[in-house]
Design a protein around this motif. Structure first.
Motif: not given
Ligand code: SF4
Ligand code: SF4
Length: 81
Positions: A35-50
């Motif tokens: 899967l891939y993260i769209n760098p223009h839309d990501c708000i760096d909330c970090t929820l996906c990391v966990d």
């Protein structure tokens, strides 16, 4: 800044990250290797990391040296249209 999905996602793709992303910026088709993260839309909330069971997601600046190229791989995915 953005978050980036790297090598460990390949062939795992369980989409746990998709379910927690508040801006729905994580995408990928069944035939894609990861899967891939769209760098223009990501708000760096970090929820996906966990949420990721294999620690595949990094803040771009924290990518390990062997995974730096995944920033471009994630960004390029969204240029294909
Ligand atoms: S850091 Fe937040 S906004 Fe960015 S991809 Fe992860 S869950 Fe989505
Ligand atoms: S949670 Fe991790 S392994 Fe699962 S799809 Fe997302 S990045 Fe890939």
């Amino acid at each position: 800044m953005t978050h980036v999905i790297a090598q460990p996602c390949i062939d795992v793709k369980d989409k746990a990250c998709v379910n927690v992303c508040p801006v729905d910026c994580i995408h990928g088709k069944d035939e894609d290797p990861q899967l891939y993260i769209n760098p223009h839309d990501c708000i760096d909330c970090t929820l996906c990391v966990d949420a990721c069971p294999v620690n595949a997601i990094f803040a771009e600046e924290d990518l390990p040296s062997e995974g730096k190229h995944f920033a471009q791989i994630n960004a390029d995915y969204f240029k294909k249209g």
